[in-house]
Design a protein around this motif. Structure first.
Motif, mmCIF file in Angstrom:
data_model
loop_
_atom_site.group_PDB
_atom_site.id
_atom_site.type_symbol
_atom_site.label_atom_id
_atom_site.label_comp_id
_atom_site.label_asym_id
_atom_site.label_seq_id
_atom_site.Cartn_x
_atom_site.Cartn_y
_atom_site.Cartn_z
ATOM 1 N N HIS A 110 0.822 -1.224 0.000
ATOM 2 C CA HIS A 110 0.000 0.000 0.000
ATOM 3 C C HIS A 110 0.854 1.272 0.000
ATOM 4 O O HIS A 110 0.328 2.361 -0.221
ATOM 5 N N PHE A 111 2.164 1.120 0.220
ATOM 6 C CA PHE A 111 3.041 2.305 0.200
ATOM 7 C C PHE A 111 3.322 2.706 -1.247
ATOM 8 O O PHE A 111 3.890 1.935 -2.020
ATOM 9 N N LEU A 113 5.297 5.525 -2.398
ATOM 10 C CA LEU A 113 6.155 6.633 -1.977
ATOM 11 C C LEU A 113 6.582 7.498 -3.154
ATOM 12 O O LEU A 113 6.930 7.000 -4.222
ATOM 13 N N GLN A 117 4.963 13.489 -1.349
ATOM 14 C CA GLN A 117 4.635 13.286 0.067
ATOM 15 C C GLN A 117 5.619 13.992 0.999
ATOM 16 O O GLN A 117 5.455 13.936 2.211
ATOM 17 N N ARG A 167 5.936 12.289 6.310
ATOM 18 C CA ARG A 167 5.328 11.369 7.279
ATOM 19 C C ARG A 167 5.165 9.971 6.696
ATOM 20 O O ARG A 167 5.403 8.970 7.372
ATOM 21 N N GLU A 168 4.730 9.887 5.435
ATOM 22 C CA GLU A 168 4.521 8.585 4.804
ATOM 23 C C GLU A 168 5.843 7.836 4.631
ATOM 24 O O GLU A 168 5.904 6.611 4.789
ATOM 25 N N HIS A 169 6.884 8.577 4.336
ATOM 26 C CA HIS A 169 8.208 7.950 4.202
ATOM 27 C C HIS A 169 8.656 7.373 5.536
ATOM 28 O O HIS A 169 9.212 6.264 5.591
ATOM 29 N N GLU A 171 6.712 6.370 7.956
ATOM 30 C CA GLU A 171 5.890 5.192 8.233
ATOM 31 C C GLU A 171 6.452 3.966 7.517
ATOM 32 O O GLU A 171 6.420 2.851 8.050
ATOM 33 N N ALA A 172 6.972 4.164 6.310
ATOM 34 C CA ALA A 172 7.565 3.056 5.553
ATOM 35 C C ALA A 172 8.826 2.545 6.242
ATOM 36 O O ALA A 172 9.078 1.333 6.294
ATOM 37 N N TRP A 175 7.800 0.566 9.202
ATOM 38 C CA TRP A 175 7.296 -0.734 8.724
ATOM 39 C C TRP A 175 8.474 -1.693 8.506
ATOM 40 O O TRP A 175 8.427 -2.861 8.899
#
Length: 295
Positions: A110-111, A113, A117, A167-169, A171-172, A175
């Protein structure tokens, strides 16, 4: 080292070897760390004595750790295992993820990137300035280089945003750290099998949706265990899977030649080295030496 009969490797200047009748000793140097490998303890003790007369050094007996990697020996089956379980535990504790939920893949599907972002507002930039993104990626990089080829691709993706992570980076990256938590016991195990060098190369087509460059990756094994691996974006944009796979094979061939020459200095000559590719067009292109403007 030359004065005591040791020859420096032409392919790796931090590696020295001295051959005896039916045996040899290998000396490996990394800054101020040293590892001596051999089967003749008399010669090993002799080398350590000679070195201690020239330099101030300490001997710690049989090696059980080197550069953050733990070494385990199994005399029953003659295997040697390199593990970074302790190092990974320290990394997880450092980033407060020791009790985090485990992930089953290095990077979730779902990432998606991208640089879009990255933080734009001053508020987001201030928040991300407090996030240890570069430190986390650097810690992951060390694990990948040493014993974890399975995170090479995912780490290559998150490394593209080091200059301005969002922020999304982050989160990856978390993960990926959680994935390491669940697979911290994964290690490289070497057994006394035939020293046979094999390579595997692959590529996608335009995997990066911003630059439209393809990602190439390869892994080489000796005796069935990975010894060299890489995953990175290609330097130019290609127009077909044939071109992408052909460039991956060409890049892997450079490493193949170096590994082949390195093993030959051990006396482990590799007559026929197999390099596997799953694209028939690229295979035919590599075998046919006809000039083409694209290649």
């Amino acid at each position: 080292m030359g004065r005591v009969g040791y020859k420096r490797y032409d392919n790796d200047h931090c590696c020295y070897i001295k051959k005896f009748k039916g045996s040899y000793i290998i000396l490996l140097l990394y800054v101020d760390d040293m590892l001596i490998v051999g089967s003749d303890m008399t010669e090993i003790k002799k080398l350590k004595k000679q070195m201690s007369e020239e330099f101030e050094m300490k001997g710690f007996g049989a090696a059980n750790q080197i550069l953050g990697m733990s070494i385990f020996r199994n005399k029953q089956d003659g295997s040697l295992t390199l593990s970074q379980e302790k190092y990974i535990e320290k990394v997880l504790e450092r980033f407060s993820l020791k009790d985090a939920k485990i992930r089953s893949t290095p990077l979730g599907s779902h990432f998606k990137l991208s640089k879009v972002q990255s933080p734009r507002s001053d508020e987001d930039k201030a928040v991300m300035a407090k996030v240890p993104y570069a430190s986390a990626v650097g810690s992951l990089m060390y694990a990948m280089v040493c014993t974890r080829p399975d995170i090479a691709h995912a780490l290559g993706v998150v490394s593209r945003f080091m200059s301005n992570p969002g922020r999304e980076h982050w989160e990856a990256v978390k993960w990926l750290l959680r994935y390491l938590k669940g697979t911290s016991k994964v290690a490289l195990q070497f057994k006394g099998k035939d020293v046979i060098l094999k390579g595997f190369a692959d590529a996608d087509l335009g995997g990066c949706k911003e630059s439209f460059k393809s990602t190439i990756w390869y892994v080489f094994t000796v005796g069935g265990t990975a010894v060299s691996w890489m995953s990175k974006l290609q330097k130019s944009v290609v127009l077909s899977t044939t071109e992408a796979e052909y460039m991956a094979v060409a890049e892997a061939s450079k490493e193949l030649i170096w590994l082949k020459n390195f093993l030959s200095e051990f006396g482990k000559e590799q007559v026929d080295c197999a390099l596997f590719c799953d694209n028939q067009s690229a295979i035919h292109l590599a075998k046919n030496p006809v000039f083409r403007s694209k290649t």
